[in-house]
Enzyme design. Structure first.
Site, PDB file in Angstrom:
ATOM      1  N   HIS A 205       0.837  -1.201   0.000  1.00 35.94           N
ATOM      2  CA  HIS A 205       0.000   0.000   0.000  1.00 35.94           C
ATOM      3  C   HIS A 205       0.870   1.248   0.000  1.00 35.94           C
ATOM      4  O   HIS A 205       0.546   2.238  -0.677  1.00 35.94           O
ATOM      5  CB  HIS A 205      -0.937  -0.004   1.209  1.00 35.94           C
ATOM      6  N   CYS A 206       1.955   1.209   0.733  1.00 33.71           N
ATOM      7  CA  CYS A 206       2.863   2.363   0.791  1.00 33.71           C
ATOM      8  C   CYS A 206       3.478   2.687  -0.568  1.00 33.71           C
ATOM      9  O   CYS A 206       3.793   3.844  -0.853  1.00 33.71           O
ATOM     10  CB  CYS A 206       3.996   2.101   1.776  1.00 33.71           C
ATOM     11  N   LEU A 207       3.648   1.675  -1.404  1.00 36.27           N
ATOM     12  CA  LEU A 207       4.344   1.844  -2.677  1.00 36.27           C
ATOM     13  C   LEU A 207       3.431   2.296  -3.815  1.00 36.27           C
ATOM     14  O   LEU A 207       3.927   2.678  -4.879  1.00 36.27           O
ATOM     15  CB  LEU A 207       5.010   0.521  -3.082  1.00 36.27           C
TER      16      LEU A 207
END
Length: 357
Positions: free
Chosen positions: A346-348
């Site tokens: 999700h962070c990427l």
């Protein structure tokens, strides 16, 4: 300031009917920023995480375009050379050559808003300071959203405050979840009160309700992003990470968050529905505890991409999420190398939603 920004200063996005859709809303594309330096991964770790990173790209590309920010023609050529090695169709990949600092596109990438019954879309250009100035330089990443707005010929609005995509999660029905430890941290917007931050969230994300939990997990250098602890899976339901082991450092904070969630109601007055998921075993690499969490999944057109960590809880988390997501596959992908950089799927990623027509 862009001419479109000046125009939108007159009327806020919410007043125009714009809102940030839930992640399960159909996507046109997913944006990522390709990692190329030791900003988050040391050189050796970077090469070790590439197979997991390309596996993520391949999975997303099964259902939508993947738009990759690359900082040079040389890096673009490298990525192109790797696509056939991982079985990725190059027709599903687009490149945006632009200077970048780090890989975490959820936080420095554009936030796309849509309008019900309209082809119109709007891009919100929040300010970005690498999680409270922890990892300079970050000026290139901060500049990225407006360059993408220009590329896509979309109007953009700049609220002028720090906001990261990983700090918020949306149900698409007027509610956003966030954490006090992050958005109220003095290293973000020390001049703003909680009430003022809520006003920004409502005005520029097009929501009507802000729900707050207290804190984040061990190893999370973002000061407690919500996408490691609590995520919406439909308009009325969240998954909440829990740590059954009372001796683990994450037990108390996740128990406190859970207690807060149980007191929450949605805009229609109904209680928030909560499904608990146990944390993975502690992911310790070179003596460092990374922020491994199943909550850092990414919902794309092709499926729900869930980070796994080679432990028994992987199968438990996948089974729970498969019961919750019945409209698309739930796919476990290894993130044991990626997580060393202190983030996951999700962070990427940052979704580019389709218009609401």
């Amino acid at each position: 300031m862009l001419q479109s920004e000046l125009k939108l200063k007159i009327m806020l996005p919410k007043e125009q009917g714009y809102f940030f859709p839930a992640e399960w809303h159909p996507h046109i594309a997913t944006w990522i920023t390709f990692p190329y330096n030791d900003h988050s991964w040391q050189e050796e770790k970077l090469s070790q995480m590439y197979p997991e990173y390309f596996a993520l790209i391949k999975a997303i590309s099964q259902g939508e375009q993947v738009r990759i920010n690359v900082n040079s023609e040389e890096l673009k050529s490298f990525v192109e050379s790797q696509l056939p090695l991982y079985g990725i169709d190059s027709a599903t990949i687009e490149f945006n050559i632009q200077p970048t600092n780090d890989a975490w596109c959820r936080d420095h990438g554009p936030a796309f808003l849509v309008k019900e019954g309209s082809v119109e879309r709007l891009l919100v250009n929040w300010e970005y300071n690498a999680w409270g100035g922890k990892y300079p330089p970050f000026s290139d990443d901060n500049a990225l959203p407006l360059t993408i707005a220009t590329r896509l010929q979309l109007p953009a609005v700049s609220p002028g405050i720090i906001m990261e995509g990983g700090s918020v999660d949306f149900n698409g029905a007027g509610t956003v979840l966030t954490s006090r430890s992050c958005l109220l941290n003095p290293n973000r917007n020390p001049h703003l009160t909680q009430e003022q931050i809520e006003t920004y969230l409502k005005d520029f994300y097009g929501v009507s309700q802000v729900l707050w939990v207290s804190d984040g997990i061990v190893g999370d250098d973002t000061d407690g992003h919500i996408d490691d602890t609590v995520r919406f899976v439909n308009a009325k339901t969240v998954i909440a990470m829990v740590e059954p082991n009372e001796q683990d450092d994450n037990h108390a904070v996740l128990a406190a968050n859970l207690a807060e969630l149980k007191q929450m109601t949605l805009l229609d007055g109904t209680p928030l529905q909560i499904v608990e998921i146990p944390m993975p075993d502690a992911v310790v690499i070179d003596g460092f505890r990374a922020p491994g969490s199943y909550a850092n999944f990414y919902i794309c057109n092709a499926g729900v991409l869930v980070p796994t960590f080679d432990c028994p809880q992987d199968s438990v988390a996948l089974a729970i999420l498969r019961d919750l997501f019945t409209d698309r596959p739930v796919i476990g992908l290894s993130a044991r190398e990626i997580i060393w950089g202190q983030g996951s799927f999700h962070c990427l990623t940052q979704q580019e939603p389709a218009p609401c027509v």
